[in-house]
Enzyme design. Structure first.
Site, PDB file in Angstrom:
ATOM      1  N   ASP A  32      37.578  36.854  32.726  1.00  0.00           N
ATOM      2  CA  ASP A  32      38.311  37.619  33.746  1.00  0.00           C
ATOM      3  C   ASP A  32      38.549  36.644  34.889  1.00  0.00           C
ATOM      4  O   ASP A  32      37.637  36.321  35.644  1.00  0.00           O
ATOM      5  CB  ASP A  32      37.457  38.815  34.192  1.00  0.00           C
ATOM      6  CG  ASP A  32      38.043  39.538  35.415  1.00  0.00           C
ATOM      7  OD1 ASP A  32      39.163  39.174  35.855  1.00  0.00           O
ATOM      8  OD2 ASP A  32      37.370  40.457  35.924  1.00  0.00           O
ATOM      9  N   LYS A  86      45.046  32.733  42.599  1.00  0.00           N
ATOM     10  CA  LYS A  86      45.794  33.603  41.693  1.00  0.00           C
ATOM     11  C   LYS A  86      47.036  34.180  42.373  1.00  0.00           C
ATOM     12  O   LYS A  86      47.992  34.562  41.713  1.00  0.00           O
ATOM     13  CB  LYS A  86      44.869  34.723  41.225  1.00  0.00           C
ATOM     14  CG  LYS A  86      45.386  35.547  40.077  1.00  0.00           C
ATOM     15  CD  LYS A  86      44.266  36.425  39.584  1.00  0.00           C
ATOM     16  CE  LYS A  86      44.720  37.440  38.568  1.00  0.00           C
ATOM     17  NZ  LYS A  86      43.596  38.301  38.152  1.00  0.00           N
ATOM     18  N   GLU A  90      44.494  43.115  32.221  1.00  0.00           N
ATOM     19  CA  GLU A  90      43.200  43.522  32.759  1.00  0.00           C
ATOM     20  C   GLU A  90      42.885  45.000  32.530  1.00  0.00           C
ATOM     21  O   GLU A  90      41.802  45.329  32.041  1.00  0.00           O
ATOM     22  CB  GLU A  90      43.128  43.163  34.248  1.00  0.00           C
ATOM     23  CG  GLU A  90      42.916  41.671  34.433  1.00  0.00           C
ATOM     24  CD  GLU A  90      43.301  41.155  35.810  1.00  0.00           C
ATOM     25  OE1 GLU A  90      43.478  41.976  36.726  1.00  0.00           O
ATOM     26  OE2 GLU A  90      43.425  39.928  35.957  1.00  0.00           O
ATOM     27  N   ASP A 125      42.889  49.990  38.691  1.00  0.00           N
ATOM     28  CA  ASP A 125      42.196  48.725  38.967  1.00  0.00           C
ATOM     29  C   ASP A 125      42.678  48.134  40.285  1.00  0.00           C
ATOM     30  O   ASP A 125      43.780  47.607  40.380  1.00  0.00           O
ATOM     31  CB  ASP A 125      42.466  47.747  37.809  1.00  0.00           C
ATOM     32  CG  ASP A 125      41.783  46.388  38.007  1.00  0.00           C
ATOM     33  OD1 ASP A 125      41.217  46.139  39.082  1.00  0.00           O
ATOM     34  OD2 ASP A 125      41.830  45.570  37.066  1.00  0.00           O
TER      35      ASP A 125
HETATM   36  P1  ADP Z   1      39.723  40.416  41.667  1.00  0.00           P
HETATM   37  O1  ADP Z   1      39.726  40.976  40.293  1.00  0.00           O
HETATM   38  O2  ADP Z   1      41.046  40.465  42.342  1.00  0.00           O
HETATM   39  O3  ADP Z   1      39.069  39.114  41.793  1.00  0.00           O
HETATM   40  P2  ADP Z   1      37.528  42.177  42.307  1.00  0.00           P
HETATM   41  O4  ADP Z   1      37.725  43.314  41.380  1.00  0.00           O
HETATM   42  O5  ADP Z   1      36.398  41.267  42.055  1.00  0.00           O
HETATM   43  O6  ADP Z   1      38.864  41.402  42.563  1.00  0.00           O
HETATM   44  O7  ADP Z   1      37.388  42.790  43.765  1.00  0.00           O
HETATM   45  C1  ADP Z   1      37.281  41.972  44.869  1.00  0.00           C
HETATM   46  C2  ADP Z   1      37.630  42.773  46.085  1.00  0.00           C
HETATM   47  O8  ADP Z   1      36.741  43.874  46.188  1.00  0.00           O
HETATM   48  C3  ADP Z   1      37.514  41.983  47.376  1.00  0.00           C
HETATM   49  O9  ADP Z   1      38.628  42.242  48.197  1.00  0.00           O
HETATM   50  C4  ADP Z   1      36.250  42.549  47.986  1.00  0.00           C
HETATM   51  O10 ADP Z   1      36.260  42.475  49.403  1.00  0.00           O
HETATM   52  C5  ADP Z   1      36.277  43.969  47.512  1.00  0.00           C
HETATM   53  N1  ADP Z   1      34.977  44.600  47.512  1.00  0.00           N
HETATM   54  C6  ADP Z   1      33.876  44.249  46.821  1.00  0.00           C
HETATM   55  N2  ADP Z   1      32.847  45.068  47.105  1.00  0.00           N
HETATM   56  C7  ADP Z   1      33.329  45.968  47.992  1.00  0.00           C
HETATM   57  C8  ADP Z   1      32.754  47.090  48.681  1.00  0.00           C
HETATM   58  N3  ADP Z   1      31.467  47.430  48.512  1.00  0.00           N
HETATM   59  N4  ADP Z   1      33.556  47.781  49.514  1.00  0.00           N
HETATM   60  C9  ADP Z   1      34.849  47.446  49.699  1.00  0.00           C
HETATM   61  N5  ADP Z   1      35.438  46.414  49.098  1.00  0.00           N
HETATM   62  C10 ADP Z   1      34.685  45.681  48.252  1.00  0.00           C
HETATM   63 MG    MG Z   2      39.886  41.855  38.642  1.00  0.00          MG
END
Ligand code: ADP
Ligand code: MG
Length: 619
Positions: free
Chosen positions: A12, A78, A177, A204
């Site tokens: 991922d 990305k 995804e 998502d």
């Molecule tokens: P990606 O797939 O785009 O890398 P993720 O699914 O890992 O993203 O999510 C990352 C995002 O989730 C970031 O913007 C992060 O700040 C947010 N995030 C993670 N935990 C929390 C939380 N507890 N509350 C709000 N936002 C969160």
């Molecule tokens: Mg993701």
């Protein structure tokens, strides 16, 4: 049974975090670090090391240093991959590094005095994931299933594939995804004995992108009915809104406009941390020292954050409705709403999704890990490990060709099940014309100017004939990766017309080969020795930094913490000294672990240093 050397891994590759999972006899599992965390921040810090070329640090250590190593660190790559300057204008103020235009409308990032393509930078993250898998499996890994947002267009998919190639990974399959998430979800259902036919919506919301897919799960068949989304909508945007709010609440607005990458990075970190805290707390205090304006101090409430973010959540729900319409369904037809992505931890998002769909979302799966698990499931299928799974995905965007007068002739409509094929015939307008220029477009709009041009094809070598007589058949084929392949033939003469594909953005095959060859030359040097040298250099660099910071700010630590850092530093240095004296005596993994732990252990000290550096910058 242990994994065989041809294991395909699941990756991922996220905007914010990336994860790797591997298939196993008991089902897939995500690979974690020593702290039990599967997430690898998609952050890269580069350093030019004399004799060893460019060195990359990826993950938590690099993320902790975004502010400290401004000018050498990239995040959210990305958002740039497969994009042009015009695509990313709006978010440039948000990135803590400079981006500029490269050849053929590509983007480049200048770091440590060199220009890098987003593909190369993504490759550093992919290499780190590949390395983690190699460690865990005990053998080299060459193939991967990589996930991309369903809404990634052809150029973004191609660019992702190139990044993998640069990291020495052959892409066994690119999957979407939300589809990966649904695979993990569907298998979960089956295991729970709830294997009856299901219609699910996968919502998502990650760091950079929003994706929604509607899926039908019937036994072993996973059919995507429709997908929609926005490749520029996610938690980063919430951070940006909060950043602006913080900046405008203070005299620091001008500091933000000054576009100082240090200030931007510091503000961005503060905003994100506050946002995450507000998922649990009703209000939180933000405190940040900024040059020129003393200390920024502010109390932000959850209600305030929600008011800022609400319009963006509205947009996600509008995409959900569009996907439902495309699937010919209403919310009443849905059995489950599955939440994926870190941003779905926000109470606002959960509440709005629940209201919108009229049911409580399904949250039993870890929203961070579900996509990687699904990728590993697909990997298992492709390696022949579990063949009882059929995945029917769709193409997210319509594909067509520019026709007379700048209109679009659509060949493949969005949400068509892939792989799929479409054929269109062309002819000439002028007597004796031997070539036709075709512009391939992706998008839903009716005018070519409003769609995204993926490529231009020049059909050459058409035998001279009167206008309108040649019959050139152009075939569009979307493969299982969602990637477009094109071929063309002149039917009357029976001759194939020469097709030249000029990707509108992206690297040419020659460029990819060249970068890979450069990498191989490096790889031929003794890999183990090389790694140890790298690690020892890193130890020098990090410990010197720590000594400097202890000298300057050590008095702000409690004595026990200072003593611990000194203790860890000396054992790290002696490990490096051993490695230099006798490379056989030190396990590079152990050294790497010690280094990472040291990075974690000095985070607070680094933070103090950053605050001080920011304050100094005013003088
Ligand atoms: P990606 O797939 O785009 O890398 P993720 O699914 O890992 O993203 O999510 C990352 C995002 O989730 C970031 O913007 C992060 O700040 C947010 N995030 C993670 N935990 C929390 C939380 N507890 N509350 C709000 N936002 C969160
Ligand atoms: Mg993701």
């Amino acid at each position: 049974m242990s994994a065989t050397p041809d294991t395909i891994i699941g990756i991922d590759l996220g905007t914010t975090y990336s994860l790797v999972a591997v298939p196993g006899p008991g089902g897939p599992r995500v690979l974690r670090d020593a702290n039990g965390d599967a997430r690898v921040p998609s952050v890269v810090t580069l350093r030019e090391v004399a004799g060893a070329g460019i060195q990359a640090e990826v993950g938590w250590a690099a993320r902790g240093g975004i502010v400290r190593t401004a000018g050498a660190t990239v995040h959210s790559v990305k958002r740039l991959i497969g994009r042009s300057m015009a695509d990313v204008q709006a978010e440039l103020p948000f990135l803590a590094y400079p981006v500029r235009s490269g050849p053929r409308d590509t983007l480049q990032v200048e770091l440590v005095g060199r220009a890098f393509t987003p593909q190369e930078l993504s490759a550093f993250v992919l290499r780190a994931l590949r390395e983690r898998a190699t460690q865990a499996l005990g053998h080299d890994v060459r193939r991967a299933v990589i996930t991309v947002p369903a809404y990634f267009d052809d150029v973004q998919r191609q660019a992702t594939r190139q990044a993998a190639e640069l990291a020495g990974l052959e892409v066994a399959r690119i999957i979407n995804e939300p589809t990966a998430a649904a695979l993990a979800y569907g298998i979960g259902l089956r295991t729970a004995g709830r294997g009856r036919p299901h219609t699910a919506v996968v919502y998502d919301l990650g760091g950079g992108t929003f994706d929604v897919s509607i899926l039908r799960i019937e036994g072993d068949v996973f059919e995507v009915l429709a997908t929609a989304g926005d490749t520029h909508l996610g938690g980063d945007d919430f951070d940006l809104l909060l950043m602006r709010r913080l900046a405008s609440a203070d005299a620091t607005a001008s500091a933000l406009d000054a576009a100082d990458p240090l200030i931007r990075a510091a503000l961005r970190e503060a905003a994100e941390a506050a946002k995450v805290r507000l998922s649990d707390a009703d209000a939180t205090d933000v405190e940040l020292r900024l040059p020129g304006s003393g200390v920024l101090q502010m109390r932000v409430s959850r209600a305030e954050l929600e008011a800022l973010c609400n319009p963006l959540v509205d947009r996600t729900l509008a995409h959900c409705d569009a996907a439902l319409r495309d699937a010919d369904l209403t919310t009443a037809d849905l059995d489950e709403v599955v939440l994926v992505g870190g941003s779905t931890r926000m109470p606002l998002v959960r509440r709005r999704v629940e209201q919108h769909f009229g049911r409580r979302p399904y949250t039993a799966l870890n929203p961070d890990e579900v996509v990687a698990l699904g990728a590993a499931m697909q990997a298992a299928v492709l390696s022949g490990g579990s063949s009882d799974l059929l995945l029917l995905d769709v193409t997210p965007l319509s594909l067509g060709i520019e026709t007379m007068g700048g209109a679009v002739g659509k060949l493949i409509l969005r949400n068509t099940t892939i792989p799929c094929r479409a054929v269109e015939n062309f002819t000439t307008f002028v007597d004796g014309q031997t070539a036709i220029l075709v512009s391939v477009l992706q998008g839903e709009r009716e005018l070519a100017a409003d769609c995204r041009e993926l490529a231009r094809f020049e059909l050459r070598g058409i035998p001279p004939m009167p206008a309108g007589i040649p019959k050139v058949e152009v075939e569009f084929l979307i493969d299982a990766n969602g990637i477009l392949n094109v071929s063309a033939r002149e039917l009357r003469s029976g001759r194939s017309a020469g097709v030249q594909v000029l990707p509108t953005r992206g690297l040419t095959d020659d460029e990819v080969r060249q970068i890979v060859a450069e990498g191989d030359r490096h790889a031929r040097t003794d890999a183990l020795a090389h790694r140890l040298i790298d690690l020892c250099n890193q130890v020098d660099f990090d410990t010197q930094k720590a000594v400097q910071m202890l000298d300057r700010h050590g008095d702000r630590l409690v004595p026990a913490e200072r003593a611990r850092i000194e203790r860890e530093m000396s054992s790290l240095r002696s490990l490096a000294a051993d490695a230099r004296r006798d490379p056989q005596s030190v396990d590079p993994d152990a050294l790497h672990r010690a280094l990472t732990d040291f990075g974690h252990g000095t985070l607070r000290l680094a933070e103090i240093g950053i605050q001080a550096a920011l304050a100094d910058a005013t003088k």
